[in-house]
Design a protein around this motif. Structure first.
Motif, short mmCIF file in Angstrom:
data_model
loop_
_atom_site.label_atom_id
_atom_site.label_comp_id
_atom_site.label_asym_id
_atom_site.label_seq_id
_atom_site.Cartn_x
_atom_site.Cartn_y
_atom_site.Cartn_z
N TYR A 43 134.42 55.54 78.91
CA TYR A 43 134.33 57.11 78.42
C TYR A 43 135.42 57.22 77.63
O TYR A 43 134.61 58.04 76.56
CB TYR A 43 135.64 57.53 79.95
N LEU A 44 135.80 56.62 76.48
CA LEU A 44 137.08 56.39 75.27
C LEU A 44 135.73 56.74 74.41
O LEU A 44 135.78 57.19 73.58
CB LEU A 44 138.46 55.83 75.49
N VAL A 45 135.48 55.17 74.38
CA VAL A 45 133.57 55.52 73.26
C VAL A 45 133.36 55.80 73.43
O VAL A 45 133.00 56.66 72.15
CB VAL A 45 133.64 54.36 73.98
N SER A 46 132.42 56.88 74.32
CA SER A 46 131.60 57.68 74.99
C SER A 46 131.96 59.54 73.68
O SER A 46 131.34 60.18 73.17
CB SER A 46 131.55 58.26 76.10
N PHE A 47 133.08 59.20 74.26
CA PHE A 47 134.35 60.39 73.32
C PHE A 47 134.37 60.19 72.22
O PHE A 47 134.16 61.32 71.32
CB PHE A 47 135.17 60.76 73.75
N VAL A 48 134.25 58.96 71.10
CA VAL A 48 134.26 58.70 69.46
C VAL A 48 133.15 58.64 69.48
O VAL A 48 132.95 60.59 68.14
CB VAL A 48 134.62 57.02 69.76
N VAL A 49 131.74 59.59 70.16
CA VAL A 49 130.78 59.26 69.83
C VAL A 49 130.39 61.32 69.89
O VAL A 49 129.45 61.78 68.91
CB VAL A 49 129.24 58.80 70.46
N LEU A 50 130.53 62.27 71.62
CA LEU A 50 130.59 63.12 70.99
C LEU A 50 132.19 64.05 69.96
O LEU A 50 131.38 64.58 69.11
CB LEU A 50 131.59 63.42 71.74
N GLY A 51 133.18 63.67 69.59
CA GLY A 51 133.55 63.71 68.35
C GLY A 51 132.80 63.65 67.00
O GLY A 51 132.99 64.74 66.42
N HIS B 104 140.90 62.01 74.52
CA HIS B 104 140.84 63.41 74.08
C HIS B 104 141.89 62.90 71.96
O HIS B 104 141.28 63.22 70.70
CB HIS B 104 142.22 64.89 73.76
N LEU B 105 142.01 61.89 72.36
CA LEU B 105 142.43 61.00 70.89
C LEU B 105 141.28 60.41 70.89
O LEU B 105 141.42 60.20 68.61
CB LEU B 105 143.75 60.15 71.14
N CYS B 106 140.45 60.18 71.25
CA CYS B 106 139.29 58.75 70.52
C CYS B 106 137.87 60.40 70.66
O CYS B 106 137.47 59.88 69.40
CB CYS B 106 138.78 58.60 72.29
N PHE B 107 137.81 61.39 70.89
CA PHE B 107 137.68 62.52 70.43
C PHE B 107 137.98 62.61 69.09
O PHE B 107 137.23 63.07 67.71
CB PHE B 107 137.44 63.73 71.55
N ALA B 108 139.14 62.90 68.33
CA ALA B 108 139.42 63.26 67.42
C ALA B 108 139.44 61.81 66.15
O ALA B 108 139.14 62.36 65.09
CB ALA B 108 141.21 63.63 67.51
N LEU B 109 138.76 60.86 67.15
CA LEU B 109 138.57 59.71 65.79
C LEU B 109 137.10 59.60 65.55
O LEU B 109 137.10 59.52 64.78
CB LEU B 109 139.37 58.56 66.75
N GLY B 110 136.69 59.97 66.29
CA GLY B 110 135.55 60.71 66.43
C GLY B 110 135.75 61.88 65.47
O GLY B 110 134.32 61.23 64.13
N ALA B 111 135.80 63.27 65.57
CA ALA B 111 135.46 64.23 64.33
C ALA B 111 136.51 63.56 63.19
O ALA B 111 135.69 64.15 61.69
CB ALA B 111 136.62 65.14 64.63
N LEU B 112 137.23 63.12 62.93
CA LEU B 112 137.99 61.99 61.79
C LEU B 112 137.44 61.11 60.99
O LEU B 112 136.96 61.53 60.05
CB LEU B 112 139.39 61.58 61.82
N SER B 113 136.32 60.74 61.61
CA SER B 113 135.40 59.00 60.78
C SER B 113 134.17 60.18 60.22
O SER B 113 133.26 60.08 59.72
CB SER B 113 135.10 58.52 62.33
N ALA B 114 133.71 61.58 61.32
CA ALA B 114 132.75 62.18 60.96
C ALA B 114 131.80 62.54 59.08
O ALA B 114 131.03 62.37 58.60
CB ALA B 114 132.66 63.39 61.12
N PRO B 115 133.65 63.12 58.43
CA PRO B 115 132.84 62.74 57.43
C PRO B 115 132.75 61.55 56.08
O PRO B 115 132.27 61.86 55.37
CB PRO B 115 135.13 63.81 56.91
N LEU B 116 134.08 60.66 56.40
CA LEU B 116 133.37 59.34 56.39
C LEU B 116 131.75 58.95 56.47
O LEU B 116 131.07 58.92 55.41
CB LEU B 116 133.94 58.33 56.54
N LEU B 117 131.25 59.02 57.30
CA LEU B 117 129.74 58.86 58.17
C LEU B 117 128.90 59.96 57.34
O LEU B 117 128.06 59.38 56.65
CB LEU B 117 129.62 58.74 59.36
#
Length: 218
Positions: free
Chosen positions: A14-22, A138-151
């Motif tokens: 679930y946590l990894v999925s929210f990284v993708v979602l973010g 929610h932390l993992c969602f934030a990590l995904g959102a933070l990674s989006a600009p770099l990617l």
């Protein structure tokens, strides 16, 4: 021979999925100028992708809970993850504004359903103490959102396209889908029904009023 119980719910998936979602819900902002130039529009025109994404997200959030009650939460969540990654790959190939907005509606839809799925299934999988898992989600969602600009930055710099953004997200999605599809979804724990009471009816009325106020605010 000792019988084995059901496999534990994979909260880490679930946590990894929210990284993708973010990441999938946040890459549009960093890619805005790239998308604007590719479809040949102005700032006002390209801003429609946010309208599309938000509209899809609201609709997905509205219908997602009803689908979860059918007991196929993991299948639905896996489908949302795949849809998000495919949506990013499709966005990287579109050169016209209207189809681009339509794809962002679908990305928003999968994001809304996925968000509802994650929050709900985490609570159902940990009915006694879901707080820590929800915070981590929610932390993992934030990590995904933070990674989006770099990617997004590296994808455009290396290939002048957004398709490389989908590669790491596709890897994470594949891992999550294997785990989710091989594990039974948690089900809602229902309290015994003792019949309606005057106090319960009044409390439900208050909750509906509070929900209406919060919805109107947003």
């Amino acid at each position: 021979m000792e019988m084995q119980g059901p496999r534990p719910v994979p909260v880490w998936a679930y946590l990894v999925s929210f990284v993708v979602l973010g990441s999938s819900l946040s890459f549009a902002g960093p890619a805005l100028s790239h998308l604007r130039d590719r479809v040949g529009t102005d700032d006002g025109g390209i801003s429609l992708i946010f309208v599309g994404s938000s509209s899809g997200y609201m609709f997905g959030s509205f219908v997602g809970g009803r689908w979860l009650d059918r007991g196929r939460g993991h299948r639905m969540w896996a489908l949302c993850l795949v849809g998000s990654v495919v949506g990013i790959a499709v966005v990287s190939q579109i050169g016209e504004l209207v189809p681009l907005v339509a794809v962002f509606v679908l990305i928003g839809l999968t994001g809304g359903v996925g968000d509802v799925s994650g929050n709900t299934l985490v609570v159902w999988s940990r009915p006694d103490s879901p707080g820590a898992a929800l915070n981590a989600l929610h932390l993992c969602f934030a990590l995904g959102a933070l990674s989006a600009p770099l990617l997004t930055n590296r994808a455009i710099a290396w290939s002048d396209s957004l398709w490389p953004v989908a590669i790491p997200l596709a890897v994470l999605t594949a891992v999550c889908c294997v785990v989710l599809l091989s594990t039974p979804s948690p089900m809602k724990t229902r309290a015994p029904d003792h019949g309606p009471s005057e106090g319960a009816a009044a409390s439900a009325s208050v909750r509906r009023g509070q929900l209406a106020v919060v919805s109107l605010f947003f």
